[in-house]
Design a protein around this motif. Structure first.
Motif, mmCIF file in Angstrom:
data_model
loop_
_atom_site.group_PDB
_atom_site.id
_atom_site.type_symbol
_atom_site.label_atom_id
_atom_site.label_comp_id
_atom_site.label_asym_id
_atom_site.label_seq_id
_atom_site.Cartn_x
_atom_site.Cartn_y
_atom_site.Cartn_z
ATOM 1 N N ILE A 52 40.458 -25.717 50.712
ATOM 2 C CA ILE A 52 40.065 -24.317 50.886
ATOM 3 C C ILE A 52 41.179 -23.593 51.634
ATOM 4 O O ILE A 52 41.736 -24.118 52.592
ATOM 5 C CB ILE A 52 38.753 -24.200 51.685
ATOM 6 C CG1 ILE A 52 37.628 -24.967 50.990
ATOM 7 C CG2 ILE A 52 38.365 -22.735 51.884
ATOM 8 C CD1 ILE A 52 36.338 -25.058 51.792
ATOM 9 N N GLY A 53 41.472 -22.376 51.193
ATOM 10 C CA GLY A 53 42.480 -21.559 51.863
ATOM 11 C C GLY A 53 42.492 -20.173 51.245
ATOM 12 O O GLY A 53 41.712 -19.869 50.341
ATOM 13 N N SER A 54 43.377 -19.331 51.725
ATOM 14 C CA SER A 54 43.454 -17.987 51.149
ATOM 15 C C SER A 54 43.943 -18.084 49.713
ATOM 16 O O SER A 54 44.760 -18.949 49.371
ATOM 17 C CB SER A 54 44.384 -17.092 51.975
ATOM 18 O OG SER A 54 45.719 -17.324 51.633
ATOM 19 N N SER A 55 43.422 -17.217 48.874
ATOM 20 C CA SER A 55 43.848 -17.235 47.472
ATOM 21 C C SER A 55 45.340 -16.939 47.369
ATOM 22 O O SER A 55 46.023 -17.460 46.489
ATOM 23 C CB SER A 55 43.030 -16.252 46.641
ATOM 24 O OG SER A 55 43.145 -14.954 47.156
ATOM 25 N N TYR A 56 45.859 -16.131 48.277
ATOM 26 C CA TYR A 56 47.288 -15.805 48.291
ATOM 27 C C TYR A 56 48.128 -17.084 48.407
ATOM 28 O O TYR A 56 49.121 -17.259 47.695
ATOM 29 C CB TYR A 56 47.589 -14.857 49.453
ATOM 30 C CG TYR A 56 49.047 -14.555 49.624
ATOM 31 C CD1 TYR A 56 49.689 -13.650 48.786
ATOM 32 C CD2 TYR A 56 49.795 -15.177 50.613
ATOM 33 C CE1 TYR A 56 51.043 -13.370 48.934
ATOM 34 C CE2 TYR A 56 51.144 -14.901 50.778
ATOM 35 C CZ TYR A 56 51.754 -14.001 49.932
ATOM 36 O OH TYR A 56 53.084 -13.730 50.073
ATOM 37 N N ILE A 57 47.711 -17.977 49.278
ATOM 38 C CA ILE A 57 48.453 -19.225 49.482
ATOM 39 C C ILE A 57 48.216 -20.189 48.330
ATOM 40 O O ILE A 57 49.152 -20.733 47.752
ATOM 41 C CB ILE A 57 48.070 -19.886 50.823
ATOM 42 C CG1 ILE A 57 48.591 -19.048 51.983
ATOM 43 C CG2 ILE A 57 48.609 -21.309 50.912
ATOM 44 C CD1 ILE A 57 48.127 -19.511 53.343
ATOM 45 N N LEU A 58 46.954 -20.406 47.987
ATOM 46 C CA LEU A 58 46.638 -21.404 46.957
ATOM 47 C C LEU A 58 47.147 -21.003 45.581
ATOM 48 O O LEU A 58 47.536 -21.860 44.795
ATOM 49 C CB LEU A 58 45.140 -21.675 46.931
ATOM 50 C CG LEU A 58 44.557 -22.304 48.206
ATOM 51 C CD1 LEU A 58 43.080 -22.618 48.022
ATOM 52 C CD2 LEU A 58 45.318 -23.549 48.627
ATOM 53 N N ASP A 59 47.168 -19.700 45.283
ATOM 54 C CA ASP A 59 47.679 -19.245 43.987
ATOM 55 C C ASP A 59 49.172 -19.508 43.842
ATOM 56 O O ASP A 59 49.681 -19.598 42.724
ATOM 57 C CB ASP A 59 47.407 -17.753 43.778
ATOM 58 C CG ASP A 59 45.942 -17.452 43.531
ATOM 59 O OD1 ASP A 59 45.164 -18.402 43.287
ATOM 60 O OD2 ASP A 59 45.566 -16.264 43.599
ATOM 61 N N SER A 60 49.869 -19.642 44.952
ATOM 62 C CA SER A 60 51.312 -19.870 44.895
ATOM 63 C C SER A 60 51.670 -21.351 44.791
ATOM 64 O O SER A 60 52.836 -21.698 44.651
ATOM 65 C CB SER A 60 51.989 -19.270 46.125
ATOM 66 O OG SER A 60 51.649 -19.994 47.286
ATOM 67 N N LEU A 61 50.665 -22.216 44.840
ATOM 68 C CA LEU A 61 50.906 -23.657 44.810
ATOM 69 C C LEU A 61 50.603 -24.242 43.445
ATOM 70 O O LEU A 61 49.817 -23.691 42.676
ATOM 71 C CB LEU A 61 50.009 -24.352 45.840
ATOM 72 C CG LEU A 61 50.167 -23.911 47.286
ATOM 73 C CD1 LEU A 61 49.114 -24.590 48.139
ATOM 74 C CD2 LEU A 61 51.554 -24.252 47.796
ATOM 75 N N ASP A 62 51.190 -25.372 43.164
ATOM 76 C CA ASP A 62 50.821 -26.126 41.968
ATOM 77 C C ASP A 62 49.489 -26.806 42.243
ATOM 78 O O ASP A 62 49.211 -27.228 43.368
ATOM 79 C CB ASP A 62 51.871 -27.194 41.658
ATOM 80 C CG ASP A 62 53.203 -26.594 41.252
ATOM 81 O OD1 ASP A 62 53.201 -25.482 40.670
ATOM 82 O OD2 ASP A 62 54.242 -27.222 41.533
ATOM 83 N N SER A 63 48.676 -26.923 41.218
ATOM 84 C CA SER A 63 47.405 -27.627 41.361
ATOM 85 C C SER A 63 47.666 -29.084 41.705
ATOM 86 O O SER A 63 48.652 -29.677 41.261
ATOM 87 C CB SER A 63 46.598 -27.559 40.074
ATOM 88 O OG SER A 63 46.193 -26.248 39.818
#
Length: 96
Positions: A52-63
């Motif tokens: 869980i984290g901010s969408s801003y951070i998680l959207d910038s990462l690879d799954s």
């Protein structure tokens, strides 16, 4: 045991606040899980069932294969977090 990782840029302020809300919601649902907070660069070192984290951070990462990630638009609202958790496939399996 189930494990939830809460991430933010530094692994301090935001992730601690979200972690406290996640722990309160787990208690509300009568679920037990290990919840840790960490910085985004260290999150892959943890063996998590849910991230869980901010969408801003998680959207910038690879799954990360096999691990569901919940990106939050609102980091403060506990009801929003509850909604996002209850819509999570992983969380739904835990609730049964």
């Amino acid at each position: 045991m189930r494990k939830i990782i809460v991430v933010c840029n530094s692994g301090l302020g935001t992730s601690i606040m979200i972690r406290m809300n996640v722990e309160a919601l787990l208690k509300e649902f009568g679920l037990k899980a290990w919840v840790e907070h960490t910085d985004v660069t260290s999150m892959e070192a943890h063996d998590a069932d849910l991230i869980i984290g901010s969408s801003y951070i998680l959207d910038s990462l690879d799954s990360i294969s096999g691990i569901e990630m919940i990106g939050l638009e609102d980091l403060i609202d506990r009801q929003y977090l509850k909604k996002m958790l209850t819509e999570s496939t992983t969380f739904q399996l835990w609730v049964g």
